[in-house]
Write a protein that holds these residues in place. Structure first.
Motif, PDB file in Angstrom:
ATOM      1  N   LYS A 161     -32.021  28.166  -6.947  1.00  0.00           N
ATOM      2  CA  LYS A 161     -31.097  29.249  -7.283  1.00  0.00           C
ATOM      3  C   LYS A 161     -29.874  29.182  -6.381  1.00  0.00           C
ATOM      4  O   LYS A 161     -29.979  28.930  -5.182  1.00  0.00           O
ATOM      5  N   PHE A 162     -28.737  29.431  -6.985  1.00  0.00           N
ATOM      6  CA  PHE A 162     -27.462  29.375  -6.266  1.00  0.00           C
ATOM      7  C   PHE A 162     -27.404  30.404  -5.144  1.00  0.00           C
ATOM      8  O   PHE A 162     -27.731  31.572  -5.352  1.00  0.00           O
ATOM      9  N   LEU A 163     -26.980  29.949  -3.958  1.00  0.00           N
ATOM     10  CA  LEU A 163     -26.765  30.861  -2.833  1.00  0.00           C
ATOM     11  C   LEU A 163     -25.282  31.087  -2.584  1.00  0.00           C
ATOM     12  O   LEU A 163     -24.816  32.218  -2.548  1.00  0.00           O
ATOM     13  N   LEU A 164     -24.546  29.988  -2.378  1.00  0.00           N
ATOM     14  CA  LEU A 164     -23.118  30.134  -2.089  1.00  0.00           C
ATOM     15  C   LEU A 164     -22.372  28.830  -2.322  1.00  0.00           C
ATOM     16  O   LEU A 164     -22.967  27.761  -2.431  1.00  0.00           O
TER      17      LEU A 164
ATOM     18  N   ASN B  60     -12.682  30.163   3.877  1.00  0.00           N
ATOM     19  CA  ASN B  60     -13.908  30.557   3.202  1.00  0.00           C
ATOM     20  C   ASN B  60     -14.036  32.073   3.106  1.00  0.00           C
ATOM     21  O   ASN B  60     -13.671  32.793   4.026  1.00  0.00           O
ATOM     22  N   THR B  61     -14.562  32.520   1.985  1.00  0.00           N
ATOM     23  CA  THR B  61     -14.838  33.937   1.784  1.00  0.00           C
ATOM     24  C   THR B  61     -16.345  34.112   1.612  1.00  0.00           C
ATOM     25  O   THR B  61     -17.044  33.187   1.216  1.00  0.00           O
ATOM     26  N   GLN B  62     -16.816  35.304   1.878  1.00  0.00           N
ATOM     27  CA  GLN B  62     -18.247  35.579   1.744  1.00  0.00           C
ATOM     28  C   GLN B  62     -18.564  35.794   0.273  1.00  0.00           C
ATOM     29  O   GLN B  62     -18.166  36.790  -0.311  1.00  0.00           O
ATOM     30  N   ASP B  63     -19.266  34.842  -0.339  1.00  0.00           N
ATOM     31  CA  ASP B  63     -19.605  34.995  -1.755  1.00  0.00           C
ATOM     32  C   ASP B  63     -21.102  34.862  -1.984  1.00  0.00           C
ATOM     33  O   ASP B  63     -21.546  34.676  -3.097  1.00  0.00           O
ATOM     34  N   SER B  64     -21.869  34.956  -0.925  1.00  0.00           N
ATOM     35  CA  SER B  64     -23.311  34.891  -1.049  1.00  0.00           C
ATOM     36  C   SER B  64     -23.830  36.168  -1.684  1.00  0.00           C
ATOM     37  O   SER B  64     -23.228  37.232  -1.588  1.00  0.00           O
ATOM     38  N   GLN B  65     -24.987  36.034  -2.348  1.00  0.00           N
ATOM     39  CA  GLN B  65     -25.622  37.214  -2.927  1.00  0.00           C
ATOM     40  C   GLN B  65     -26.071  38.174  -1.836  1.00  0.00           C
ATOM     41  O   GLN B  65     -26.187  39.363  -2.059  1.00  0.00           O
ATOM     42  N   GLU B  66     -26.319  37.648  -0.662  1.00  0.00           N
ATOM     43  CA  GLU B  66     -26.710  38.483   0.479  1.00  0.00           C
ATOM     44  C   GLU B  66     -25.829  38.106   1.659  1.00  0.00           C
ATOM     45  O   GLU B  66     -25.584  36.944   1.910  1.00  0.00           O
ATOM     46  N   ASN B  67     -25.371  39.076   2.406  1.00  0.00           N
ATOM     47  CA  ASN B  67     -24.508  38.809   3.551  1.00  0.00           C
ATOM     48  C   ASN B  67     -25.228  38.078   4.682  1.00  0.00           C
ATOM     49  O   ASN B  67     -24.596  37.617   5.616  1.00  0.00           O
ATOM     50  N   ARG B  68     -26.553  37.977   4.597  1.00  0.00           N
ATOM     51  CA  ARG B  68     -27.307  37.290   5.640  1.00  0.00           C
ATOM     52  C   ARG B  68     -27.123  35.776   5.587  1.00  0.00           C
ATOM     53  O   ARG B  68     -27.425  35.070   6.523  1.00  0.00           O
ATOM     54  N   PHE B  69     -26.616  35.260   4.453  1.00  0.00           N
ATOM     55  CA  PHE B  69     -26.405  33.828   4.269  1.00  0.00           C
ATOM     56  C   PHE B  69     -24.920  33.504   4.390  1.00  0.00           C
ATOM     57  O   PHE B  69     -24.094  34.134   3.738  1.00  0.00           O
ATOM     58  N   ASN B  70     -24.590  32.511   5.204  1.00  0.00           N
ATOM     59  CA  ASN B  70     -23.188  32.141   5.349  1.00  0.00           C
ATOM     60  C   ASN B  70     -23.075  30.663   5.681  1.00  0.00           C
ATOM     61  O   ASN B  70     -23.985  30.073   6.261  1.00  0.00           O
TER      62      ASN B  70
END
Length: 112
Positions: A63-66, A74-84
């Motif tokens: 499943k796609f994370l980012l 880079n911008t934060q586009d993860s489904q959860e802010n815990r992933f970067n």
């Protein structure tokens, strides 16, 4: 009777396989609530490639994370802010913060 056959010689450009990602295959162990960084380096002939991270849980599909584009901020586009992840030269390490038991999975880095 002439039994000679025409001979066609075809030349194909060499496939150099210049685009690839390199991930360590070792398991990573970390404590719940902590932070972990998963390494991914890449080689490409493109100056501004797209890099992707996927998460695959047991008995499920990746499943796609980012996504990261090396040519822009880079911008934060993860489904959860815990992933970067940030593209740094020829690497795009994935940082997972506030680890949860549900983060246990196989993580794939991809290049486009």
């Amino acid at each position: 009777i002439d039994s000679s056959l025409p001979l066609h010689v075809l030349f194909f450009p060499e496939c150099k396989g210049e685009d690839r990602v390199i991930q360590p295959t070792a398991d990573v162990t970390a404590a719940e609530g902590g932070t972990v960084t998963l390494d991914c380096s890449f080689e490409t002939s493109y100056s501004n490639p797209y890099l992707f991270w996927y998460k695959q849980e047991e008995n499920d599909f990746p499943k796609f994370l980012l996504r990261r584009y090396s040519g822009t901020k880079n911008t934060q586009d993860s489904q959860e802010n815990r992933f970067n992840a940030e593209v740094n030269n020829k690497s795009v390490p994935l940082k997972i913060q506030k680890l949860q038991v549900s983060d246990s999975a196989v993580y794939y880095c991809a290049l486009r």
